[in-house]
Design a protein around this motif. Sequence first.
Motif, PDB file in Angstrom:
ATOM      1  N   PRO A 151       0.826  -1.220   0.000  1.00 56.84           N
ATOM      2  CA  PRO A 151       0.000   0.000   0.000  1.00 56.84           C
ATOM      3  C   PRO A 151       0.859   1.268   0.000  1.00 56.84           C
ATOM      4  O   PRO A 151       2.007   1.282   0.458  1.00 56.84           O
ATOM      5  CB  PRO A 151      -0.815  -0.128   1.291  1.00 56.84           C
ATOM      6  N   VAL A 152       0.261   2.332  -0.527  1.00 57.52           N
ATOM      7  CA  VAL A 152       0.974   3.613  -0.565  1.00 57.52           C
ATOM      8  C   VAL A 152       0.998   4.291   0.806  1.00 57.52           C
ATOM      9  O   VAL A 152       1.886   5.102   1.082  1.00 57.52           O
ATOM     10  CB  VAL A 152       0.331   4.563  -1.596  1.00 57.52           C
ATOM     11  N   TRP A 153       0.031   3.956   1.666  1.00 61.41           N
ATOM     12  CA  TRP A 153      -0.030   4.590   2.987  1.00 61.41           C
ATOM     13  C   TRP A 153       0.856   3.809   3.960  1.00 61.41           C
ATOM     14  O   TRP A 153       0.624   2.622   4.211  1.00 61.41           O
ATOM     15  CB  TRP A 153      -1.468   4.637   3.496  1.00 61.41           C
ATOM     16  N   ARG A 154       1.870   4.494   4.499  1.00 56.95           N
ATOM     17  CA  ARG A 154       2.834   3.847   5.374  1.00 56.95           C
ATOM     18  C   ARG A 154       3.054   4.679   6.630  1.00 56.95           C
ATOM     19  O   ARG A 154       2.724   5.867   6.684  1.00 56.95           O
ATOM     20  CB  ARG A 154       4.169   3.655   4.636  1.00 56.95           C
ATOM     21  N   THR A 155       3.604   4.025   7.634  1.00 55.86           N
ATOM     22  CA  THR A 155       3.911   4.706   8.888  1.00 55.86           C
ATOM     23  C   THR A 155       5.087   5.652   8.685  1.00 55.86           C
ATOM     24  O   THR A 155       5.902   5.485   7.764  1.00 55.86           O
ATOM     25  CB  THR A 155       4.237   3.684   9.983  1.00 55.86           C
ATOM     26  N   ARG A 156       5.216   6.602   9.598  1.00 58.06           N
ATOM     27  CA  ARG A 156       6.256   7.623   9.482  1.00 58.06           C
ATOM     28  C   ARG A 156       7.416   7.388  10.437  1.00 58.06           C
ATOM     29  O   ARG A 156       8.492   7.957  10.249  1.00 58.06           O
ATOM     30  CB  ARG A 156       5.649   9.008   9.749  1.00 58.06           C
ATOM     31  N   ARG A 157       7.215   6.601  11.480  1.00 55.20           N
ATOM     32  CA  ARG A 157       8.266   6.343  12.464  1.00 55.20           C
ATOM     33  C   ARG A 157       8.805   4.929  12.302  1.00 55.20           C
ATOM     34  O   ARG A 157       8.052   3.997  12.044  1.00 55.20           O
ATOM     35  CB  ARG A 157       7.736   6.529  13.890  1.00 55.20           C
ATOM     36  N   GLY A 158      10.111   4.775  12.493  1.00 54.59           N
ATOM     37  CA  GLY A 158      10.725   3.471  12.356  1.00 54.59           C
ATOM     38  C   GLY A 158      10.749   3.010  10.910  1.00 54.59           C
ATOM     39  O   GLY A 158      10.698   3.800   9.968  1.00 54.59           O
ATOM     40  N   ASP A 159      10.847   1.708  10.750  1.00 47.35           N
ATOM     41  CA  ASP A 159      10.813   1.143   9.401  1.00 47.35           C
ATOM     42  C   ASP A 159       9.420   1.326   8.804  1.00 47.35           C
ATOM     43  O   ASP A 159       8.416   1.055   9.468  1.00 47.35           O
ATOM     44  CB  ASP A 159      11.172  -0.348   9.451  1.00 47.35           C
ATOM     45  N   PRO A 160       9.343   1.791   7.561  1.00 48.13           N
ATOM     46  CA  PRO A 160       8.013   2.003   6.951  1.00 48.13           C
ATOM     47  C   PRO A 160       7.210   0.700   6.900  1.00 48.13           C
ATOM     48  O   PRO A 160       7.679  -0.328   6.425  1.00 48.13           O
ATOM     49  CB  PRO A 160       8.359   2.509   5.544  1.00 48.13           C
ATOM     50  N   ARG A 161       6.003   0.778   7.430  1.00 51.32           N
ATOM     51  CA  ARG A 161       5.078  -0.366   7.429  1.00 51.32           C
ATOM     52  C   ARG A 161       3.735   0.115   6.901  1.00 51.32           C
ATOM     53  O   ARG A 161       3.409   1.312   6.988  1.00 51.32           O
ATOM     54  CB  ARG A 161       4.907  -0.937   8.835  1.00 51.32           C
ATOM     55  N   PRO A 162       2.919  -0.795   6.372  1.00 49.04           N
ATOM     56  CA  PRO A 162       1.584  -0.380   5.908  1.00 49.04           C
ATOM     57  C   PRO A 162       0.772   0.220   7.046  1.00 49.04           C
ATOM     58  O   PRO A 162       0.793  -0.274   8.175  1.00 49.04           O
ATOM     59  CB  PRO A 162       0.968  -1.680   5.393  1.00 49.04           C
ATOM     60  N   LEU A 163       0.063   1.280   6.751  1.00 49.92           N
ATOM     61  CA  LEU A 163      -0.767   1.956   7.746  1.00 49.92           C
ATOM     62  C   LEU A 163      -2.003   1.113   8.025  1.00 49.92           C
ATOM     63  O   LEU A 163      -2.761   0.781   7.110  1.00 49.92           O
ATOM     64  CB  LEU A 163      -1.168   3.343   7.238  1.00 49.92           C
ATOM     65  N   THR A 164      -2.228   0.766   9.282  1.00 51.88           N
ATOM     66  CA  THR A 164      -3.378  -0.048   9.653  1.00 51.88           C
ATOM     67  C   THR A 164      -4.597   0.834   9.906  1.00 51.88           C
ATOM     68  O   THR A 164      -4.503   2.061   9.993  1.00 51.88           O
ATOM     69  CB  THR A 164      -3.075  -0.864  10.912  1.00 51.88           C
ATOM     70  N   TYR A 165      -5.744   0.161  10.026  1.00 54.65           N
ATOM     71  CA  TYR A 165      -6.982   0.892  10.310  1.00 54.65           C
ATOM     72  C   TYR A 165      -6.896   1.610  11.644  1.00 54.65           C
ATOM     73  O   TYR A 165      -7.347   2.756  11.768  1.00 54.65           O
ATOM     74  CB  TYR A 165      -8.153  -0.084  10.300  1.00 54.65           C
ATOM     75  N   TRP A 166      -6.319   0.962  12.657  1.00 52.57           N
ATOM     76  CA  TRP A 166      -6.260   1.566  13.989  1.00 52.57           C
ATOM     77  C   TRP A 166      -5.331   2.774  13.999  1.00 52.57           C
ATOM     78  O   TRP A 166      -5.590   3.754  14.705  1.00 52.57           O
ATOM     79  CB  TRP A 166      -5.797   0.518  14.996  1.00 52.57           C
ATOM     80  N   ALA A 167      -4.261   2.720  13.213  1.00 51.62           N
ATOM     81  CA  ALA A 167      -3.373   3.881  13.126  1.00 51.62           C
ATOM     82  C   ALA A 167      -4.056   5.042  12.407  1.00 51.62           C
ATOM     83  O   ALA A 167      -3.935   6.209  12.817  1.00 51.62           O
ATOM     84  CB  ALA A 167      -2.088   3.493  12.406  1.00 51.62           C
ATOM     85  N   ALA A 168      -4.796   4.747  11.334  1.00 49.62           N
ATOM     86  CA  ALA A 168      -5.529   5.806  10.633  1.00 49.62           C
ATOM     87  C   ALA A 168      -6.612   6.391  11.521  1.00 49.62           C
ATOM     88  O   ALA A 168      -6.855   7.608  11.497  1.00 49.62           O
ATOM     89  CB  ALA A 168      -6.127   5.250   9.341  1.00 49.62           C
ATOM     90  N   ARG A 169      -7.273   5.554  12.310  1.00 46.64           N
ATOM     91  CA  ARG A 169      -8.299   6.068  13.210  1.00 46.64           C
ATOM     92  C   ARG A 169      -7.689   6.969  14.275  1.00 46.64           C
ATOM     93  O   ARG A 169      -8.281   7.986  14.657  1.00 46.64           O
ATOM     94  CB  ARG A 169      -9.039   4.907  13.873  1.00 46.64           C
ATOM     95  N   ARG A 170      -6.490   6.620  14.730  1.00 46.77           N
ATOM     96  CA  ARG A 170      -5.831   7.446  15.742  1.00 46.77           C
ATOM     97  C   ARG A 170      -5.425   8.811  15.172  1.00 46.77           C
ATOM     98  O   ARG A 170      -5.425   9.811  15.893  1.00 46.77           O
ATOM     99  CB  ARG A 170      -4.609   6.699  16.291  1.00 46.77           C
ATOM    100  N   ILE A 171      -5.099   8.849  13.888  1.00 50.04           N
ATOM    101  CA  ILE A 171      -4.780  10.141  13.254  1.00 50.04           C
ATOM    102  C   ILE A 171      -5.976  11.083  13.367  1.00 50.04           C
ATOM    103  O   ILE A 171      -5.840  12.259  13.730  1.00 50.04           O
ATOM    104  CB  ILE A 171      -4.389   9.919  11.778  1.00 50.04           C
TER     105      ILE A 171
END
Length: 349
Positions: free
Chosen positions: A237-257
């Motif tokens: 996926p194009v949506w990835r985390t910003r901290r640490g090693d890039p990982r796919p952004l999960t639903y819970w992380a998007a909800r926390r945003i």
Amino acid sequence: MIGDASPLTCRSYGHDLLRWFRLLWALDVGWEQATEAETVALVGWLRTARNPQRRRSRADALPAGTVNPTTGKPLLAAGYAPRTIAHNLSVVHGFYAFHQHGGAGPLVNPVPESKARRNALAHRSPIEAYRPHRRARLRPKIPARQPRAIPDAQWAELFGQMRCTRDRALLACYVSSAARASELLGLGLEDIDWRKGQGWVISKGSRARQPVPFSPEALAYLAAYLDEVGLPPAGTPVWRTRRGDPRPLTYWAARRILQRATELLGANWTLHDLRHTAATRLARDPGLTLVEVQSILRHAHLSTTALYTTVGLDDLIDKLAEHYQRPAPTASWPQEYAADDVQAVFGAW
């Protein structure tokens, strides 16, 4: 697994069955010996127990079941919602109906069913008018769910709270595509058609690959985000985390945003409200027909799309203010009627 249900659906059904079996274990009743009495115990407990997911850790949080003063959107109640109870009953009923085909379990399904509902839905044509029917015993009355769109002023405030290019691109894509939260998070680079202004997502229900539109503004934010962090690996996926090693952004992380932004604004908007916002904007556009909006939202029934055409009281504030400030019309009578006669018939005006 021989069914075509999604893993999330199986997980939800598994949790409901686990709740049912825990009740049977507490009552020391085998699953094949369950009766309607155990179903009564389940419904009674769900209607009185407090849902642990409704606990508030912050001292300044609004109590469960109240209405948010900023958005006018009600908060979830402290207990289990009627839809949760109805879903649990449907899961248990389906579990025993499945085993009855194999000759296992009790002879009578412990969850009552409505014969009136079965007769009303049997051989029903989609063009026929809806026929009301009685609910089955123990089934709760489910209130009609009204879509909650974010007003334009509050949308501008919410968008201004986004901290980085990724978050701004994510919200812009949500509100222009009307995609569901989990659908958009699976978007890959190969799923984006920059020339046509559309993307391809895996539908939540049918698991089919379906197109969704993107506005030029959303594509501009998405391009700026990819230019900032680089292109993702193929098949990710194009949506990835910003901290640490890039990982796919999960639903819970998007909800926390979104939660971080709404907490600063004192609001309670959710990711699904972004889909409601996009659907409401499309449905109220005079240049789009309701059938075209249905195609964009990928609704199976036109009646679902029609829900977004309803006008709420919040949308009529300006018109109501003009109505209250408008002077009352003065009564007038044609010249051929004498004033004394009008006074005698109608009194003072």
